[in-house]
Design a protein around this motif. Structure first.
Motif, short mmCIF file in Angstrom:
data_model
loop_
_atom_site.label_atom_id
_atom_site.label_comp_id
_atom_site.label_asym_id
_atom_site.label_seq_id
_atom_site.Cartn_x
_atom_site.Cartn_y
_atom_site.Cartn_z
N ILE A 250 0.95 -1.16 0.20
CA ILE A 250 0.02 -0.01 -0.16
C ILE A 250 1.00 1.20 -0.08
CG2 ILE A 250 -0.16 -0.17 2.44
CD1 ILE A 250 -3.20 1.16 2.25
N TRP A 251 0.50 2.16 -0.84
CA TRP A 251 1.38 3.42 -0.79
C TRP A 251 0.56 4.61 -1.31
CZ3 TRP A 251 1.42 -0.29 -4.65
CH2 TRP A 251 1.26 0.21 -5.98
N VAL A 252 0.80 5.63 -1.18
CA VAL A 252 0.07 6.90 -1.62
C VAL A 252 0.93 7.61 -2.67
CG1 VAL A 252 1.26 8.39 0.24
CG2 VAL A 252 -1.20 9.05 -0.56
N GLU A 253 0.11 8.51 -3.54
CA GLU A 253 0.76 9.31 -4.41
C GLU A 253 -0.09 10.40 -4.54
OE1 GLU A 253 0.41 7.00 -8.17
OE2 GLU A 253 1.95 5.77 -7.77
N ASN A 254 0.67 11.79 -4.90
CA ASN A 254 0.08 13.09 -5.03
C ASN A 254 -0.31 13.06 -6.43
OD1 ASN A 254 0.05 14.31 -2.77
ND2 ASN A 254 2.07 15.02 -2.87
N LYS A 255 -1.49 13.29 -6.81
CA LYS A 255 -1.92 13.51 -8.45
C LYS A 255 -2.01 15.26 -8.59
CE LYS A 255 -2.55 9.26 -9.68
NZ LYS A 255 -1.56 8.80 -10.66
N GLU A 256 -2.12 15.56 -9.64
CA GLU A 256 -2.40 17.18 -10.48
C GLU A 256 -3.25 17.77 -9.36
OE1 GLU A 256 -2.70 19.90 -14.08
OE2 GLU A 256 -2.67 17.82 -14.42
N ASN A 257 -4.38 17.00 -9.03
CA ASN A 257 -5.54 17.69 -8.44
C ASN A 257 -6.21 17.05 -7.12
OD1 ASN A 257 -6.43 15.62 -9.91
ND2 ASN A 257 -8.39 16.51 -10.74
N GLY A 258 -5.21 16.28 -6.87
CA GLY A 258 -5.48 15.36 -5.43
C GLY A 258 -4.69 14.54 -4.85
N VAL A 259 -5.14 13.56 -4.11
CA VAL A 259 -4.34 12.37 -3.70
C VAL A 259 -4.87 10.93 -4.02
CG1 VAL A 259 -3.34 11.36 -1.47
CG2 VAL A 259 -3.74 13.92 -1.75
N ASN A 260 -3.88 10.03 -4.19
CA ASN A 260 -4.42 8.49 -4.66
C ASN A 260 -3.80 7.52 -3.54
OD1 ASN A 260 -5.93 7.04 -6.25
ND2 ASN A 260 -4.32 6.42 -7.74
N PHE A 261 -4.69 6.87 -2.89
CA PHE A 261 -4.18 5.81 -2.10
C PHE A 261 -4.30 4.45 -3.17
CE2 PHE A 261 -4.50 8.96 1.21
CZ PHE A 261 -3.58 8.47 2.04
N ILE A 262 -3.28 3.76 -3.04
CA ILE A 262 -3.23 2.50 -3.95
C ILE A 262 -2.85 1.19 -3.07
CG2 ILE A 262 -2.16 1.49 -6.02
CD1 ILE A 262 -1.32 4.27 -6.87
N LEU A 263 -3.75 0.18 -3.30
CA LEU A 263 -3.57 -1.16 -2.72
C LEU A 263 -3.33 -2.08 -3.61
CD1 LEU A 263 -5.60 -2.26 0.38
CD2 LEU A 263 -5.10 -3.69 -1.45
N GLU A 264 -2.37 -3.15 -3.37
CA GLU A 264 -2.42 -4.09 -4.38
C GLU A 264 -2.15 -5.46 -3.60
OE1 GLU A 264 0.87 -3.78 -7.05
OE2 GLU A 264 -0.19 -2.34 -8.41
N GLY A 265 -2.59 -6.73 -4.08
CA GLY A 265 -2.65 -7.92 -3.34
C GLY A 265 -2.63 -8.87 -4.43
N PRO A 266 -1.99 -10.03 -4.29
CA PRO A 266 -2.13 -11.18 -5.10
C PRO A 266 -3.53 -11.77 -5.40
CG PRO A 266 -1.01 -11.89 -3.28
CD PRO A 266 -1.35 -10.39 -2.90
N ILE A 267 -3.77 -12.11 -6.75
CA ILE A 267 -5.09 -12.33 -6.99
C ILE A 267 -5.01 -14.26 -7.06
CG2 ILE A 267 -6.72 -13.06 -8.96
CD1 ILE A 267 -5.78 -10.24 -9.85
N VAL A 268 -6.03 -14.55 -6.24
CA VAL A 268 -6.52 -16.02 -6.25
C VAL A 268 -7.67 -16.52 -7.42
CG1 VAL A 268 -7.24 -17.83 -4.93
CG2 VAL A 268 -6.20 -15.90 -3.93
N ASP A 269 -7.23 -17.44 -8.05
CA ASP A 269 -8.23 -17.80 -9.26
C ASP A 269 -9.29 -18.62 -8.57
OD1 ASP A 269 -6.44 -16.78 -11.16
OD2 ASP A 269 -5.21 -18.53 -11.17
#
Length: 439
Positions: free
Chosen positions: A420-439
């Motif tokens: 999980i991490w956070v990024e600044n965008k041009e007009n706001g803030v974006n929190f991103i979460l990634e996790g491994p997919i299970v088929d």
């Protein structure tokens, strides 16, 4: 009872001594079971060679064999019709005269035996005996004592003792060389235990000790950072708990004294709101402090992340009814725990709602083997010096503290193999979460 050595010197010396003794015993057993067998075979070979040469000579020619060095130590006699005839290859010696073992050896002569090699013990000595029956009925006996030279054995054990003493001296010198940096490391670790972070340890060595010192320096830096984070945590937490407590107390005192400015109902509402805020902070703190234990004893299962996200959004919809929502959610399954992921997403979603001005968007899509969940809000961007610390416990930035919600979310996501991490965008803030997919 297990024997323990209290010093490195004794441990090194004991190990060296054990190796020396093992080699000594191995060499001794090789001598007894291999080298002595070879030595015995050589004696038998010389005995047979000499015996066969004598059989080819007439009696009066025996003396001419003195020129052969192989005959040294081999004695001979003839046995005929119950009488022993001495064969003197070398000048007669006292031992030869008293060698009454010949009468015992002669008892093994039997008609028709042809030629044989036997062994016999007499007077504390083993003998190898060659017996051959001649055509006239006489028997030629050649014999040699099978005595082994113990010089090598004595040398072996004396050398072992010398090596053991050398090992003791070497272990002592090596320990002195090793103990100096270890004494320095011991003193330094005690300073670390006392939280003395003033300076790193310096050891001019590039071997295992040097690498160990580098690891200790790294540990000191980590402990120093953790100590500072702990101080910040309690400082921020005390401030975060003190503020609603003071508000509650001040309004309660105002009610008691009858000097409240606003209506009694409004004052009571303020006390209630601050009590809820205080309760929320305490519950977050308790949950965060026990989260590691809860996660370690948690059963991992497969969850439908899209359902978790939709349930959280529905739950908080009334809070963000003044905002525009942009949702793009696909069906995705990941490994995790439904309840824990609900808490993590609630904290991220609550953060997005609190900072958004007009719009919040949520996107859940699969990217290869990973599911990516993004929460965007059009609020103010995060200061660059704060963006890497928003997931720290109660980190307080320029615009207020971030509480424990985001650190809790980070712990949960990372425990189940996500990031999980956070990024600044041009007009706001974006929190991103990634996790491994299970088929």
């Amino acid at each position: 009872m297990r024997f323990r050595f209290k010093t490195i010197t004794m441990r090194m010396w004991a190990a060296f001594t054990a190796i020396v003794l093992l080699l000594t015993v191995s060499l001794y057993l090789m001598q007894v079971f291999i080298f002595r067998g070879i030595e015995t075979q050589d004696r038998i070979h010389d005995l047979i060679f000499t015996h066969e040469m004598l059989l080819e000579l007439e009696f009066h020619e025996f003396a001419t064999l003195t020129e052969y060095s192989a005959l040294q130590g081999i004695l001979h006699f003839l046995y005929y019709d119950g009488i022993i005839y001495r064969v003197s290859v070398y000048p007669l010696t006292l031992c030869d005269i008293q060698c009454d073992g010949r009468y015992l050896f002669a008892s093994f002569a039997e008609l028709g035996m042809r030629s044989e090699i036997i062994t016999q013990h007499w007077d504390g000595t083993d003998y190898i005996i060659a017996i051959t029956e001649a055509a006239d009925g006489s028997f030629l006996f050649s014999y040699i004592p099978n005595v082994h030279d113990h010089t090598f054995t004595y040398f072996l054990f004396v050398a072992s003792g010398v090596f053991i003493l050398i090992g003791l001296a070497t272990a002592q010198l090596t320990t002195i060389y090793i103990s100096k940096p270890f004494a320095k490391l011991d003193k330094f670790t005690k300073k670390i235990a006392a939280k003395d972070w003033s300076e790193p340890i310096i050891i001019d060595s590039h071997d295992e000790i040097g690498r160990f010192a580098e690891s200790i320096n790294k540990m000191q830096e980590d402990l120093k950072r953790a100590d500072q984070q702990e101080k910040n945590f309690f400082q921020n937490m005390s401030h975060d708990l003190k503020t609603p407590t003071m508000v509650i107390m001040s309004h309660a005192d105002a009610i008691v004294d009858g000097v409240h400015v606003d209506s009694l109902e409004k004052t009571a509402q303020i006390i209630r709101d601050e009590s809820l805020r205080l309760s929320q902070r305490i519950n977050q703190l308790l949950y965060y402090s026990t989260l590691d234990y809860v996660l370690e004893h948690n059963k991992v299962s497969v969850i439908e992340l899209d359902k978790v996200v939709n349930n959280v959004i529905d739950k908080f919809e009334i809070i963000g009814d003044h905002l525009d929502f942009d949702l793009d959610i696909e069906k995705v399954k990941i490994k995790g725990d439904y309840e824990k992921f609900t808490i993590a997403i609630e904290n991220i979603w609550d953060n997005a709602l609190r900072h958004a001005k007009t719009r919040v968007s949520v996107s859940l899509k699969s990217h290869g083997n990973f599911a990516r969940l993004e929460f965007f809000n059009d609020g103010d961007t995060i200061n660059l010096k704060d963006i890497g610390k928003v997931f720290d416990s109660l980190y307080k930035g320029e615009k207020g503290n971030y509480g424990l919600g985001l650190p809790i979310a980070k712990k949960i996501v990372e425990f189940f193999g996500g990031t999980i991490w956070v990024e600044n965008k041009e007009n706001g803030v974006n929190f991103i979460l990634e996790g491994p997919i299970v088929d």
